[in-house]
Scaffold this active site. Structure first.
Site, PDB file in Angstrom:
ATOM      1  N   ASP A  27       0.053  -8.518  -1.445  1.00  0.00           N
ATOM      2  CA  ASP A  27       0.796  -7.392  -2.032  1.00  0.00           C
ATOM      3  C   ASP A  27       1.069  -7.712  -3.498  1.00  0.00           C
ATOM      4  OD1 ASP A  27       2.382  -4.971  -2.172  1.00  0.00           O
ATOM      5  OD2 ASP A  27       4.139  -6.260  -2.210  1.00  0.00           O
ATOM      6  N   SER A  28       1.389  -6.683  -4.257  1.00  0.00           N
ATOM      7  CA  SER A  28       1.768  -6.905  -5.653  1.00  0.00           C
ATOM      8  C   SER A  28       3.024  -7.782  -5.731  1.00  0.00           C
ATOM      9  CB  SER A  28       2.048  -5.556  -6.333  1.00  0.00           C
ATOM     10  OG  SER A  28       3.085  -4.883  -5.650  1.00  0.00           O
ATOM     11  N   CYS A  88      -0.436  -3.238   0.272  1.00  0.00           N
ATOM     12  CA  CYS A  88       0.092  -2.596  -0.933  1.00  0.00           C
ATOM     13  C   CYS A  88      -0.710  -1.318  -1.128  1.00  0.00           C
ATOM     14  CB  CYS A  88      -0.096  -3.532  -2.124  1.00  0.00           C
ATOM     15  SG  CYS A  88       0.337  -2.818  -3.721  1.00  0.00           S
ATOM     16  N   GLU A  98      14.144  -3.622  -4.588  1.00  0.00           N
ATOM     17  CA  GLU A  98      14.112  -4.969  -5.167  1.00  0.00           C
ATOM     18  C   GLU A  98      15.507  -5.440  -5.570  1.00  0.00           C
ATOM     19  OE1 GLU A  98      10.838  -5.988  -7.547  1.00  0.00           O
ATOM     20  OE2 GLU A  98       9.505  -5.339  -5.942  1.00  0.00           O
ATOM     21  N   CYS A 142       4.169   3.617   0.113  1.00  0.00           N
ATOM     22  CA  CYS A 142       4.444   2.441  -0.701  1.00  0.00           C
ATOM     23  C   CYS A 142       5.132   1.469   0.237  1.00  0.00           C
ATOM     24  CB  CYS A 142       5.356   2.805  -1.875  1.00  0.00           C
ATOM     25  SG  CYS A 142       5.980   1.366  -2.778  1.00  0.00           S
ATOM     26  N   HIS A 162       7.300  -0.674  -0.044  1.00  0.00           N
ATOM     27  CA  HIS A 162       8.753  -0.882  -0.173  1.00  0.00           C
ATOM     28  C   HIS A 162       9.536   0.179   0.620  1.00  0.00           C
ATOM     29  CE1 HIS A 162       7.734  -3.459  -3.520  1.00  0.00           C
ATOM     30  NE2 HIS A 162       8.997  -3.671  -3.831  1.00  0.00           N
TER      31      HIS A 162
HETATM   32  N1  DGL Z   1       3.726  -2.545  -3.025  1.00  0.00           N
HETATM   33  C1  DGL Z   1       3.452  -1.441  -3.913  1.00  0.00           C
HETATM   34  C2  DGL Z   1       2.842  -0.296  -3.120  1.00  0.00           C
HETATM   35  O1  DGL Z   1       2.798  -0.296  -1.886  1.00  0.00           O
HETATM   36  C3  DGL Z   1       4.647  -0.962  -4.675  1.00  0.00           C
HETATM   37  C4  DGL Z   1       5.217  -1.936  -5.679  1.00  0.00           C
HETATM   38  C5  DGL Z   1       4.480  -1.979  -7.007  1.00  0.00           C
HETATM   39  O2  DGL Z   1       4.488  -0.987  -7.750  1.00  0.00           O
HETATM   40  O3  DGL Z   1       3.896  -3.036  -7.293  1.00  0.00           O
HETATM   41  O4  DGL Z   1       2.373   0.642  -3.719  1.00  0.00           O
END
Ligand code: DGL
Length: 266
Positions: free
Chosen positions: A13-14, A76, A153, A185, A187
């Protein structure tokens, strides 16, 4: 026949959001060894141009493959949107991403054929969800919700400020024919309480994290690569600050984690 395969599942993931996917995978497959990589040094990916996200994501996925993972999970939405086309060609191990499983589920459960996806700017710009539902006849409304990532976050999943932001983001779909909303997303599952409160019980939320974990199980079962037992190891790598990752990660995973720093050249 099931082959016991002890190599870890590589989850990328990012940053932290993919831990919502890891959490479901750990629940469903407690025997699997997990190797998680969060590119927190370059997160968030959401506001970045797709080409840049693609470069970062492929470098991180290459790193996991070099560490001999048996499968890749792109946990992600933004990274999935950026590398969807290339990643399957590039790697010869099972690969699961978040977009197609979530889009398929949403199309299946929607009765009105009116679906909305909540996502980052990069995911919206990529058109990946539009492509995924295009052939089904369903209509997709895309809502970019950048502040949701900031709230998660910061550890904020409720309260008046978040409620006001959610009401404003979700205004276009309230009272419309939309009956299914994709949390596009990784999150956002942490905010399903407030999102569901604003949208009401008639609207079904589809979690890309949950659908991705289900797809991971299916992919490994199909390939006869599930590991037996209930004592899988868990390693968490970050390109950023390991202490911060451990602090926020513990909250997202729902269990204490140790974190190691790793360098990923892009
Ligand atoms: N994990 C990213 C997603 O699912 C969101 C967080 C980011 O912008 O890096 O799109």
């Amino acid at each position: 026949m099931t082959v016991d395969d002890g190599a870890p599942i590589g989850i990328f993931d990012s940053g932290f959001g993919g831990l919502t996917v890891a959490r479901v995978i750990v629940d469903q497959l407690p025997g699997e060894n997990i190797l998680y990589l969060g590119d927190t040094a370059r997160a968030p990916y959401g506001p970045r141009p797709i080409a840049e996200v693609r470069r970062y994501a492929l470098a991180c996925l290459d790193t996991l493959v070099d560490m001999d993972v048996k499968a890749l999970v792109i946990a992600c939405n933004t990274a999935s949107a950026a590398v969807l086309a290339d990643a399957r060609e590039r790697y010869d191990i099972p690969l699961v991403e978040v977009i197609l499983p979530a889009a398929r589920r949403a199309v299946r459960v929607s009765r009105t054929r009116e679906i909305a996806v909540l996502c980052t700017q990069a995911t919206a710009t990529s058109g990946a969800y539009d492509d995924a539902v295009a052939a089904t006849g369903a209509h997709l409304t895309t809502i970019v919700c950048p502040r949701f990532v900031e709230f998660v976050e910061a550890g904020i999943t409720g309260g008046d400020e978040l409620l006001a932001v959610a009401e404003s983001y979700l205004a276009p779909v309230r009272g419309a024919a939309v009956d299914t909303v994709i949390l596009g997303c990784t999150h956002y599952p942490l905010l399903s309480g407030v999102i569901s409160y604003v949208l009401g019980p008639e609207v079904t939320l589809v979690s890309s994290a949950e659908e991705c974990a289900n797809a991971t199980y299916s992919s490994l079962a199909r390939e006869h690569r599930l590991r037996r037992g209930d004592d899988g190891s868990r390693r968490f790598l970050t390109t950023g600050n390991p202490d911060r990752f451990a602090r926020i990660g513990t909250r997202l995973l729902g269990a204490a984690i140790n974190t190691e720093q790793v360098k990923v050249e892009v």
